[in-house]
Design an enzyme around this catalytic site. Sequence first.
Site, PDB file in Angstrom:
ATOM      1  N   LYS B  88       0.832  -1.208   0.000  1.00 37.07           N
ATOM      2  CA  LYS B  88       0.000   0.000   0.000  1.00 37.07           C
ATOM      3  C   LYS B  88       0.862   1.252   0.000  1.00 37.07           C
ATOM      4  CE  LYS B  88      -2.264  -1.316   3.696  1.00 37.07           C
ATOM      5  NZ  LYS B  88      -1.733  -2.671   3.817  1.00 37.07           N
ATOM      6  N   CYS B 172     -13.291   1.170  16.036  1.00 39.78           N
ATOM      7  CA  CYS B 172     -11.937   0.695  15.755  1.00 39.78           C
ATOM      8  C   CYS B 172     -11.084   0.653  17.015  1.00 39.78           C
ATOM      9  CB  CYS B 172     -11.377   1.642  14.695  1.00 39.78           C
ATOM     10  SG  CYS B 172      -9.659   1.531  14.353  1.00 39.78           S
ATOM     11  N   MET B 173     -11.043   1.750  17.763  1.00 40.48           N
ATOM     12  CA  MET B 173     -10.097   1.844  18.880  1.00 40.48           C
ATOM     13  C   MET B 173     -10.756   2.030  20.241  1.00 40.48           C
ATOM     14  SD  MET B 173      -7.431   1.378  17.413  1.00 40.48           S
ATOM     15  CE  MET B 173      -6.757   1.281  19.053  1.00 40.48           C
ATOM     16  N   MET B 341      -7.970  -5.333  15.935  1.00 39.20           N
ATOM     17  CA  MET B 341      -9.433  -5.388  15.940  1.00 39.20           C
ATOM     18  C   MET B 341      -9.996  -6.651  16.586  1.00 39.20           C
ATOM     19  SD  MET B 341     -10.391  -2.550  14.903  1.00 39.20           S
ATOM     20  CE  MET B 341      -8.893  -1.864  15.570  1.00 39.20           C
ATOM     21  N   GLY B 378      -5.474   0.948  13.443  1.00 37.48           N
ATOM     22  CA  GLY B 378      -5.765   0.726  12.037  1.00 37.48           C
ATOM     23  C   GLY B 378      -5.771   1.966  11.178  1.00 37.48           C
ATOM     24  N   GLN B 379      -5.836   3.158  11.791  1.00 36.88           N
ATOM     25  CA  GLN B 379      -5.922   4.379  10.999  1.00 36.88           C
ATOM     26  C   GLN B 379      -4.734   5.288  11.326  1.00 36.88           C
ATOM     27  OE1 GLN B 379     -10.055   5.829  10.073  1.00 36.88           O
ATOM     28  NE2 GLN B 379     -10.419   5.020  12.091  1.00 36.88           N
TER      29      GLN B 379
END
Lengths: 184, 785
Positions: B88, B172-173, B341, B378-379
Amino acid sequence: MTFIFVYVLISMGFFVQNVLLAKEQGYRFKNESALKQEEKYTRESLRAFYFAPPVVPHEVESRGSNDCLRCHLQVTKLEDGRVAMQTPHPQFSNCLQCHVPSKTPGREKEVLTDWEGLEEPKRGMRGFLVSPPTVPHRIYLRENCLSCHGPKNPNMRLRTSHPERSRCLQCHVPNVDQEFQTYP
Amino acid sequence: MNNTVTRRDFLKTSAKISALAALGVGAGVTPFVQASEEKNSSGLKWHKAPCRFCGTGCGLLVGVKKGRVVATQGDPEAPVNKGLLCAKGYHAGGALYGKDRLRTPLIRKNGKLEPASWDEAIDLIADNIIKDPTRFAVYGSGQWTIPEGYVSMKFLKGGLKSNQIDPNARLCMASAVVGFITTFGVDEPSGCYDDLDVCDTVICWGNNWAEMHPVLFSRFFDRKAKGDKIKMIDMATRRTRTTEAADHYIEFQPQTDMLIANGICHLLIKRGTYDKKFVQDKVRFKANDKLDITFEQYVAFLEEYTPEHVSKLSGVSVEQLNMLADLFSDPKEKIVSLWCMGMNQHTRGTAINNLVYNVHLLSGKIAKPGSTPFSLTGQPSACGTCREVGTLAHALPGGRVVKNEEHRRETEEIWNLPAGTLNPKPGFHTVAMFKALATGDITGMWVQVTNPGQSMPNLNETLKKAHDRFFVVSEIYPTATTVYADVVLPSAMWVEKNGLFGNSERRTHQWFKLVEPPGEARDDVWQTIAVARRLYEKGFEGMKDKNGEFLLKITDDNGAEVEAWKWEVFNLFNVDRVLFEEYRKFTTKKHKDLAPYEEYVSHRGMRWPVVKDSMGVWRETPRRYVEGEDPYVKRGEGISFYMAKAGDNRAIIWARPYEPPPEVPDQEYPFWLCTGRVVEHWHTGTMTRRIKELYHANPRAYVELNPDDAEALDVFNNDLVKIVSRRGSIELPVSINGRSTPQKGAVFVPFFDESKLINLVTLDAYCPQSKEPDYKKCAVRLEKV
């Protein structure tokens, strides 16, 4: 005047030597430019830009990396005539992290994009006419020069004429284009 | 450095300087001009920027030529990735150039989105906000840059005087956040990535990091090739690429991670091999109902978690449990626990986070080099923006909460608001916010930098029911969310704007704008300021501070106001720096101190707390709570959990019992469904599915089946099956023994494909504490098509 004459003579000497070496390794001089074009095309079609990690041109069934190294640890000729290239960085073990497959079934659409990746430089930058060309890419991840520039590479365009000289970076220095822009 | 614009070529800048002068921007604005485009032969230049995708926060070198991104490579000087990237990151540049990039604002007229001017769009948004300001919500993202999140929060909480703002980080978090706060009194990890370089063992708690955080995986796993004796233990519900590399694979039944963690603690205490001194000095105990308990009561609580009991319910063998206990018993073993996650998207997400801390606290394997529980993200800025700025329904900047009067006073002071104006009532959390949108308790919403039309669980119950709401979406491409929009605002992305991100290891990264956004696309920060300004001009009282001035006023170094709501001005002035310096005032309360903007310009990120030492140098903190590394630990304390709520510098071990999941497979719906990501695509695929190499690598969603289940169903690879839950259904091609294999009785579907929305099927039950929904477990049935 004498100096220039000697200089030209030495240059020609180098040139002849390189030509002879290349001939010895079976470099096809006939139709050279067409061959180069074809090789360049194959190379480019596997990369988003010059020196991006190449995509995998075959299906991938494996989950681990040892399977990749079975063919890619050395240059390996396959039965069907294809050649598996040698990885220049076998110390990295998660191959599929960077090299993604490209022949996955299920493609339903064309990816419409204006992306234009960095192109391959036409010729490596040189100090003067016959000085050794500089390295037009970063050395990191490509420390083993011969994995791409070695005599077994089917891509003849990239082969070195003098693989027996092992210390490449002694003469070929990295190019300044790789410099990072610093801020005040 | 003065207030500077980002880099741009000389001619453009000189043209704009005259424009700027005409607009009457005051002194102190000194455009930073670089006229060196011709410096080298190819015209190519490399600049630093953090990666746009996951929370690892890799350093990239972005190659720019003739005003376009043409290449990206790993930054060898970046301490996170040391030159390496994943697929990515290497293809990140392609995300900017998809053909269908949004280039002009769109407004829905007669049911169709049609091009409109910025002025018209902003006016429409402002008018709709004025109609019902406290029921207008902002739904944001862990991909907001720090200034974007900060300015949106100030706009909503300071301007609209409501708390209806929540980010997708809730999905997510949130469980990790509440887990950290309940155990340590403050959010975010104590350890850092350096621990992966020195640990002996990594334990993955339901975490396929070979695909999801591949750069960190390689940072650890490549040590093996260099001769280090390291082990990896993969605890999971399906075999993945991580399993392939692991030394041990421990397969467990969904939700029983809670049993395993308590089971390890049971064994440590039974054997007497827990770290007695650490437990005595650094730890206290609490029951599930928040009451203090003694060590003996905790031991009694653990009584039922015998290896036999745990083994029976979880499917993990007694030998494997003993092996885990052996590792934690060995005082010399350095262990890093990793999760993402698998533990956070869990109906007991907070509890399982606490339970893994319990294991590390009991064994003393925390705040030591190579030993730490570490929560991955994840972000790119879930930590930097959502968690640190605090863009959540209950929070105020810098770890403050709306319920606390003192916190509101402090915030009002920095924002120059009259005392008592901030709203003390928390807003809706994400799942509730979208339900409120369906019922009408929220009448308007502005979605920024995220794609809830694809990523919300149980989609049939959210946006599909929200007709007649005023829905604004700031986006870069048409998505599953823009189809619901009344107004679509085209945004600048990544290196088309200035920005700051904060990654998983508390590292704050800065980058400059490198290329122009396409068409009329503009920064999200500008969009927020422009709407706020329009409200101010329309006489909306909330957008005025105590002195009647514009709430989101931007000033230059000399204190003169900059008309940042005008794009021509904004585009030449570094608004990011001004907002960051304002936000920085909030960060010292919870000891998450940030350095001045310029420090981040000259560093490849710095880990907070960043504190000036006696030599006047700003120093980052690799490990928190550790004497000598963390400036807030006093000399002689060794390890101090100094943010403990009780003020005793002790972390809390929680007696959290096992609780079953809300939906389990039965006769009618006999399979577990788990959803997740793949290495090539990032989240909803808006960016990565427009990159040729990544799309070709993994073009469409599929359902992974265990070979035994496939045989029983009589399906083969690429056969279509219908996945049906109590909430919805979709059809997908089968994948057997592909990149992963779920355990028997379970299936896995990736969620990146917008043409196959698995979230029509998922469950929206959430953790009662963190309000984070569980995307990893629900019951489905498979029908051969």
